[in-house]
Design a protein around this motif. Structure first.
Motif, mmCIF file in Angstrom:
data_model
loop_
_atom_site.group_PDB
_atom_site.id
_atom_site.type_symbol
_atom_site.label_atom_id
_atom_site.label_comp_id
_atom_site.label_asym_id
_atom_site.label_seq_id
_atom_site.Cartn_x
_atom_site.Cartn_y
_atom_site.Cartn_z
ATOM 1 N N ASP A 16 -4.788 -100.314 34.369
ATOM 2 C CA ASP A 16 -3.670 -101.305 34.002
ATOM 3 C C ASP A 16 -3.545 -102.419 34.952
ATOM 4 N N GLU A 17 -4.062 -102.089 36.316
ATOM 5 C CA GLU A 17 -4.204 -103.403 37.417
ATOM 6 C C GLU A 17 -5.644 -103.704 37.465
ATOM 7 N N GLY A 18 -6.378 -103.176 36.706
ATOM 8 C CA GLY A 18 -7.931 -103.800 36.918
ATOM 9 C C GLY A 18 -8.634 -103.180 37.825
ATOM 10 N N LEU A 19 -8.263 -102.135 38.216
ATOM 11 C CA LEU A 19 -8.972 -101.289 39.214
ATOM 12 C C LEU A 19 -9.767 -100.075 38.680
ATOM 13 N N ILE A 20 -10.876 -99.814 39.121
ATOM 14 C CA ILE A 20 -11.471 -98.233 39.078
ATOM 15 C C ILE A 20 -10.846 -97.593 39.798
ATOM 16 N N LEU A 21 -10.653 -96.150 39.258
ATOM 17 C CA LEU A 21 -10.389 -95.066 39.907
ATOM 18 C C LEU A 21 -10.930 -93.965 39.793
ATOM 19 N N LEU A 22 -11.279 -93.194 40.705
ATOM 20 C CA LEU A 22 -11.877 -91.804 40.707
ATOM 21 C C LEU A 22 -10.559 -90.997 41.313
ATOM 22 N N VAL A 23 -10.332 -89.656 40.702
ATOM 23 C CA VAL A 23 -9.414 -88.848 40.950
ATOM 24 C C VAL A 23 -10.137 -87.395 41.069
ATOM 25 N N LEU A 24 -9.891 -86.741 42.027
ATOM 26 C CA LEU A 24 -10.386 -85.482 42.105
ATOM 27 C C LEU A 24 -8.932 -84.686 42.706
ATOM 28 N N SER A 25 -9.165 -83.201 42.409
ATOM 29 C CA SER A 25 -8.192 -82.284 42.962
ATOM 30 C C SER A 25 -8.703 -80.814 42.674
ATOM 31 N N ASN A 26 -8.520 -80.183 43.928
ATOM 32 C CA ASN A 26 -8.840 -78.577 43.807
ATOM 33 C C ASN A 26 -7.464 -77.964 43.069
ATOM 34 N N ALA A 27 -7.557 -76.622 42.936
ATOM 35 C CA ALA A 27 -6.648 -75.930 42.223
ATOM 36 C C ALA A 27 -6.730 -74.425 42.229
ATOM 37 N N PRO A 28 -5.669 -73.787 41.901
ATOM 38 C CA PRO A 28 -5.652 -72.046 42.394
ATOM 39 C C PRO A 28 -6.923 -71.685 41.833
ATOM 40 N N ALA A 29 -7.481 -70.504 42.357
ATOM 41 C CA ALA A 29 -8.601 -69.988 41.799
ATOM 42 C C ALA A 29 -8.356 -69.083 40.303
ATOM 43 N N SER A 30 -9.421 -69.486 39.468
ATOM 44 C CA SER A 30 -9.472 -69.125 38.282
ATOM 45 C C SER A 30 -10.602 -69.113 37.550
ATOM 46 N N MET A 31 -11.870 -69.619 38.356
ATOM 47 C CA MET A 31 -13.201 -69.695 37.760
ATOM 48 C C MET A 31 -13.937 -69.211 38.853
ATOM 49 N N ALA A 32 -15.002 -68.239 38.360
ATOM 50 C CA ALA A 32 -15.778 -67.497 39.319
ATOM 51 C C ALA A 32 -17.146 -68.526 39.552
ATOM 52 N N PRO A 33 -17.688 -68.212 40.526
ATOM 53 C CA PRO A 33 -19.195 -68.964 40.728
ATOM 54 C C PRO A 33 -20.015 -68.363 39.730
ATOM 55 N N THR A 34 -20.992 -69.073 39.228
ATOM 56 C CA THR A 34 -21.936 -68.755 38.447
ATOM 57 C C THR A 34 -22.620 -67.394 38.944
ATOM 58 N N GLY B 232 -20.930 -64.709 39.170
ATOM 59 C CA GLY B 232 -19.669 -63.773 39.551
ATOM 60 C C GLY B 232 -18.763 -63.522 38.598
ATOM 61 N N ILE B 233 -17.801 -62.591 38.788
ATOM 62 C CA ILE B 233 -16.769 -62.291 37.833
ATOM 63 C C ILE B 233 -15.166 -62.232 38.443
ATOM 64 N N VAL B 234 -15.211 -62.378 39.811
ATOM 65 C CA VAL B 234 -13.929 -62.656 40.345
ATOM 66 C C VAL B 234 -13.853 -64.319 40.684
ATOM 67 N N PRO B 235 -12.583 -64.531 40.224
ATOM 68 C CA PRO B 235 -12.300 -66.143 40.440
ATOM 69 C C PRO B 235 -12.176 -66.568 42.053
ATOM 70 N N LYS C 66 -6.473 -61.538 28.321
ATOM 71 C CA LYS C 66 -7.539 -61.071 28.945
ATOM 72 C C LYS C 66 -7.946 -62.068 29.868
ATOM 73 N N ALA C 67 -8.237 -63.365 29.073
ATOM 74 C CA ALA C 67 -8.906 -64.377 29.969
ATOM 75 C C ALA C 67 -8.123 -64.715 31.118
ATOM 76 N N LEU C 68 -6.722 -64.817 31.126
ATOM 77 C CA LEU C 68 -5.949 -64.998 32.149
ATOM 78 C C LEU C 68 -6.228 -64.059 33.375
ATOM 79 N N LEU C 69 -6.678 -62.816 33.193
ATOM 80 C CA LEU C 69 -6.758 -61.682 34.012
ATOM 81 C C LEU C 69 -8.283 -61.430 34.612
ATOM 82 N N GLY C 70 -9.190 -62.568 33.790
ATOM 83 C CA GLY C 70 -10.394 -62.686 34.182
ATOM 84 C C GLY C 70 -10.833 -63.903 34.722
ATOM 85 N N SER C 71 -11.906 -64.603 34.256
ATOM 86 C CA SER C 71 -12.344 -65.790 35.030
ATOM 87 C C SER C 71 -12.682 -66.731 33.880
#
Length: 354
Positions: free
Chosen positions: A132-150, A152-155, A216-221
């Protein structure tokens, strides 16, 4: 039974009232309320008012700081580091966005890193403000573990979202907002609340097997987008948002829902670019419009009515919901009504009457 529809302005007022009575300062309460309703307006219910109860629960548990504002740790050249002081994530995010915008106006580019923050809502909330102010923005954030590395099965990694906003003129702006997982964890949590099945490619269960069951997904990854590509992108975001800023990384980022002893200690990065250091803003907007029209004029595949650019669907949903109201399923309505009642507020004041 049709979902109850609510007026967006009424929802902002109700949410701000709840937060204020929970101890949040007036201006901060309004910021958080606007952020949550923004997500619901765009159709991203996983980051909307369905999150208000957990925010309040963590405030009540003393896990979120309400008195100390985010603090500037250091500013050097076009970079800054902000200590979120464990404030509400949206309050921290807006402070970092303002710093990144100010640096970009001064230097052409501004990068604000953040540590000691909390869940900061939908990334598009910040990208839209910069656009809205004519700017370009990139936003990044980390987050609580929920995804395993390719493989793996543990987040280990979070959904680690990324958003990019680029202004245009007559055409809608480019507004990409996505998790590095196939689906945001909030969408799976919302499916569990509704008792709905999820697509098989969203997540694996605790044994590493694909599942349609959100519980089950919430208990997995969760599964990363593009398999190893999404895993690599999530790892990069964790590094720059966590290791670089001094925030937590990987499993060290505490859960919004399951950890009731520790602050989340999330890290964010806001990278802002002043378009006018490269081209006059009007000329850039015109070039963006021409470019977007070229993209949208690409011949379509059978059964496809039109080509949409990132953010365009959400913008159309927002326009419709501002006019017709925001629909909430009964489970969310009941949860919000219970929270409002606990603070002496009537959720019905925000219901659309027409």
């Amino acid at each position: 039974m049709n979902p109850t529809r609510f007026h967006w302005k009424g929802l902002e007022q109700v949410a701000a009232q709840v937060l204020s009575r929970a101890g949040v300062r007036g201006e901060d309460a309004q910021l958080v309320a606007r952020s949550l309703v923004h997500a619901d307006l765009r159709g991203v219910e996983s980051h909307g008012l369905s999150r208000l109860p957990i925010y309040v629960q963590r405030i009540e548990a003393g896990l979120i700081e309400l008195t100390q504002p985010p603090a500037l740790v250091v500013r050097q050249g076009a970079t800054a580091l902000i200590d979120g002081k464990n404030q509400l994530g949206v309050v921290v995010g807006v402070a970092a966005l303002d710093e990144a915008k100010q640096l970009a106006r001064q230097h052409g580019i501004g990068l604000a890193g953040v540590r000691h923050s909390n869940h900061f809502g939908s990334c598009s909330y910040y990208a839209e403000q910069a656009v809205d102010e004519g700017l370009i923005l990139l936003v990044l954030s980390n987050a609580p573990a929920s995804m395993a590395p390719t493989g793996g099965i543990v987040p280990f990694f979070g959904t680690n979202p990324i958003a990019i906003g680029i202004p245009a003129g007559e055409q809608p702006p480019f507004l990409l907002d996505m998790a590095t997982s196939v689906a945001a964890r909030g969408k799976i949590a919302l499916a569990a609340k509704k008792g709905s099945a999820i697509p098989e490619d969203w997540a694996i269960d605790a044994d590493g097997l694909p599942t349609h069951d959100p519980t089950k997904a919430l208990l997995g990854s969760l599964l990363p987008i593009g398999r190893a590509k999404g895993y690599g992108l999530a790892m990069f975001i964790d590094i720059v948002c966590g290791l670089l800023t001094g925030a937590a990384v990987g499993p060290g980022v505490k859960s919004l829902y399951d950890n009731w002893q520790d602050p989340q200690d999330i890290g964010h990065v806001f990278l802002c670019i002043d378009v006018q250091r490269f081209l006059p803003l009007d000329a850039f907007r015109q070039s963006m419009d021409a470019y977007i029209r070229q993209v949208k004029n690409v011949p379509t595949a059978p059964g496809v009515a039109e080509i949409l650019i990132p953010g365009e669907i959400e913008q159309r949903i927002m326009t419709a919901r501002k006019q017709d109201g925001i629909p909430f399923p009964q489970t969310v309505v009941e949860e919000l009504a219970k929270l409002c009642s606990a603070y002496g507020i009537d959720l019905a004041q925000a219901v659309c009457t027409a």
